[in-house]
Write an enzyme that holds these catalytic residues in place. Sequence first.
Site, mmCIF file in Angstrom:
data_model
loop_
_atom_site.group_PDB
_atom_site.id
_atom_site.type_symbol
_atom_site.label_atom_id
_atom_site.label_comp_id
_atom_site.label_asym_id
_atom_site.label_seq_id
_atom_site.Cartn_x
_atom_site.Cartn_y
_atom_site.Cartn_z
ATOM 1 N N HIS A 280 0.882 -1.158 0.000
ATOM 2 C CA HIS A 280 0.000 0.000 0.000
ATOM 3 C C HIS A 280 0.927 1.217 0.000
ATOM 4 O O HIS A 280 2.065 1.127 0.467
ATOM 5 C CB HIS A 280 -0.870 0.028 1.265
ATOM 6 C CG HIS A 280 -1.826 -1.121 1.343
ATOM 7 N ND1 HIS A 280 -1.926 -1.928 2.449
ATOM 8 C CD2 HIS A 280 -2.724 -1.589 0.445
ATOM 9 C CE1 HIS A 280 -2.851 -2.849 2.236
ATOM 10 N NE2 HIS A 280 -3.336 -2.671 1.023
ATOM 11 N N ASP B 40 2.353 1.763 3.309
ATOM 12 C CA ASP B 40 3.304 0.746 3.786
ATOM 13 C C ASP B 40 4.712 1.224 3.444
ATOM 14 O O ASP B 40 5.683 0.916 4.131
ATOM 15 C CB ASP B 40 3.110 -0.610 3.077
ATOM 16 C CG ASP B 40 1.805 -1.304 3.465
ATOM 17 O OD1 ASP B 40 1.381 -1.165 4.618
ATOM 18 O OD2 ASP B 40 1.229 -1.991 2.589
ATOM 19 N N GLU C 121 -8.731 -11.953 -6.884
ATOM 20 C CA GLU C 121 -8.589 -12.645 -5.599
ATOM 21 C C GLU C 121 -9.628 -13.762 -5.546
ATOM 22 O O GLU C 121 -10.829 -13.522 -5.753
ATOM 23 C CB GLU C 121 -8.784 -11.660 -4.441
ATOM 24 C CG GLU C 121 -8.803 -12.381 -3.107
ATOM 25 C CD GLU C 121 -8.561 -11.504 -1.895
ATOM 26 O OE1 GLU C 121 -7.816 -10.513 -1.986
ATOM 27 O OE2 GLU C 121 -9.139 -11.839 -0.850
ATOM 28 N N HIS D 233 -12.709 -13.145 -3.421
ATOM 29 C CA HIS D 233 -13.609 -12.103 -3.929
ATOM 30 C C HIS D 233 -14.530 -12.675 -5.005
ATOM 31 O O HIS D 233 -15.710 -12.336 -5.068
ATOM 32 C CB HIS D 233 -12.813 -10.935 -4.507
ATOM 33 C CG HIS D 233 -11.996 -10.190 -3.487
ATOM 34 N ND1 HIS D 233 -11.260 -9.082 -3.808
ATOM 35 C CD2 HIS D 233 -11.799 -10.390 -2.168
ATOM 36 C CE1 HIS D 233 -10.630 -8.629 -2.724
ATOM 37 N NE2 HIS D 233 -10.947 -9.427 -1.716
ATOM 38 N N ASP E 171 -15.245 -11.651 4.194
ATOM 39 C CA ASP E 171 -14.043 -12.001 3.440
ATOM 40 C C ASP E 171 -13.055 -12.674 4.384
ATOM 41 O O ASP E 171 -12.522 -12.050 5.289
ATOM 42 C CB ASP E 171 -13.461 -10.693 2.883
ATOM 43 C CG ASP E 171 -12.247 -10.906 2.020
ATOM 44 O OD1 ASP E 171 -11.954 -12.054 1.658
ATOM 45 O OD2 ASP E 171 -11.581 -9.906 1.705
ATOM 46 N N ASP F 77 -10.147 -14.694 3.648
ATOM 47 C CA ASP F 77 -8.718 -14.802 3.333
ATOM 48 C C ASP F 77 -8.085 -16.063 3.928
ATOM 49 O O ASP F 77 -7.014 -16.026 4.542
ATOM 50 C CB ASP F 77 -7.944 -13.557 3.828
ATOM 51 C CG ASP F 77 -8.375 -12.283 3.116
ATOM 52 O OD1 ASP F 77 -8.852 -12.372 1.974
ATOM 53 O OD2 ASP F 77 -8.234 -11.200 3.709
HETATM 54 C C1 GLO Z 1 -9.309 -6.835 0.763
HETATM 55 C C2 GLO Z 1 -8.339 -6.821 -0.319
HETATM 56 C C3 GLO Z 1 -7.022 -6.187 0.086
HETATM 57 C C4 GLO Z 1 -6.248 -5.795 -1.132
HETATM 58 C C5 GLO Z 1 -5.022 -5.012 -0.794
HETATM 59 C C6 GLO Z 1 -4.279 -4.555 -2.035
HETATM 60 O O1 GLO Z 1 -10.322 -7.453 0.726
HETATM 61 O O2 GLO Z 1 -8.148 -8.111 -0.781
HETATM 62 O O3 GLO Z 1 -6.281 -7.059 0.893
HETATM 63 O O4 GLO Z 1 -5.882 -6.926 -1.838
HETATM 64 O O5 GLO Z 1 -5.385 -3.924 -0.047
HETATM 65 O O6 GLO Z 1 -4.982 -3.571 -2.665
HETATM 66 MG MG MG Z 2 -6.704 -8.914 -2.110
#
Ligand code: GLO
Ligand code: MG
Length: 349
Positions: A53, A56, A214, A217, A252, A254
């Site tokens: 980011h 970051d 992703e 997602h 979400d 992950d």
């Molecule tokens: C959240 C997203 C997040 C993005 C990251 C990069 O749901 O997946 O993790 O991938 O901020 O933009």
């Molecule tokens: Mg992501």
Amino acid sequence: MNNESPVDYRFSFGPWNISEGADPFGPEIREAYPHEKKFVLYKKLGFNGVQFHDDDVVPGIDDLTPAQVEQQTAAVKKILDDEGLLAEFVAPRLWFAPQTVDGGYTSNSATDREYAWKRTQQSIDIARGLNSKGLVLWLAREGTYIREAKNAREAYDRLLETVNRILDYDSEIEVWIEPKPNEPTDQAYVPTIGHAIALSYASKCPDRVKGLIESAHAMLAGLDASDEMAFALAHGKLASVHLNDQNGLKYDQDKNFGSTNLRAAFNQVRVLEENGYGRNGEFIGLDVKAMRTQAGVPVTAHLENSRRIFLHLVEKVRTWDRNRESELRAARDYEALELAVMEHLLGVA
Ligand code: GLO
Ligand code: MG
């Protein structure tokens, strides 16, 4: 199928994947692991790409002068060089600031939209400073909590305008849109890769507007991640992936790649392999969360394990009997095809 030599995959993750374990119902339960110390972990874990980011790279970015931003970017670039790491992409973190509480590019407030654009320009400058060509747009708050809150048609115009502005601002940067259907908004304006690719073709330079898919997602949109990937690949627009997993239609999660649905994960790897993903330097990005229950600082097992599962699945894809697959497709015997896949995954075939 292409007949070139197998891809030697390279892997990336973002520093946020090493987390303190906070969730909406409880605070951090692990001590923070200093951000600067995370870089030395990458290589040991089998990764050489860093997803960033903007903040970051440059913490406190809003209060710094352009010269300070440049200086800090150069300092991070030096760390990356010293560690032998590459910056995969930079993403403006447009979901934290008070100015983006109702979205950035699609906010009804012109001042907020201007703030979002400033952060975007800064992110592009940072990407350039880190020698990365990817600007990821996870359009987190570009959507609504209630439908009447914004003019959706105008919002799409504003997103396209932003993409074009980015392309004008820098002649080399690529926009990688990461679609997600919901969370943090109730409904997002760019929920699937199809929407992202439509934006690409509508833009002034479609070659430089791609997608990042992703797995979770896609699943949250009720879609199959491997089909979403195939769609992007068919258009030459899969710039990156965030492999992970998701247990049904909920928040979400992950989860570790393949941990919920191994067969769906196998199919994602199969599609990536069949289409030569990685041949142009694309990374296997992971966006996985450590379990809240996991002790220790820093927590990294989820990253190592997801990478390991991916590599096991690459083996499974490479040893998958393609002739048998063709025969069974031709015979339209999908019962037998399914059994062949299951037994192959179970290691009993
Ligand atoms: C959240 C997203 C997040 C993005 C990251 C990069 O749901 O997946 O993790 O991938 O901020 O933009
Ligand atoms: Mg992501």
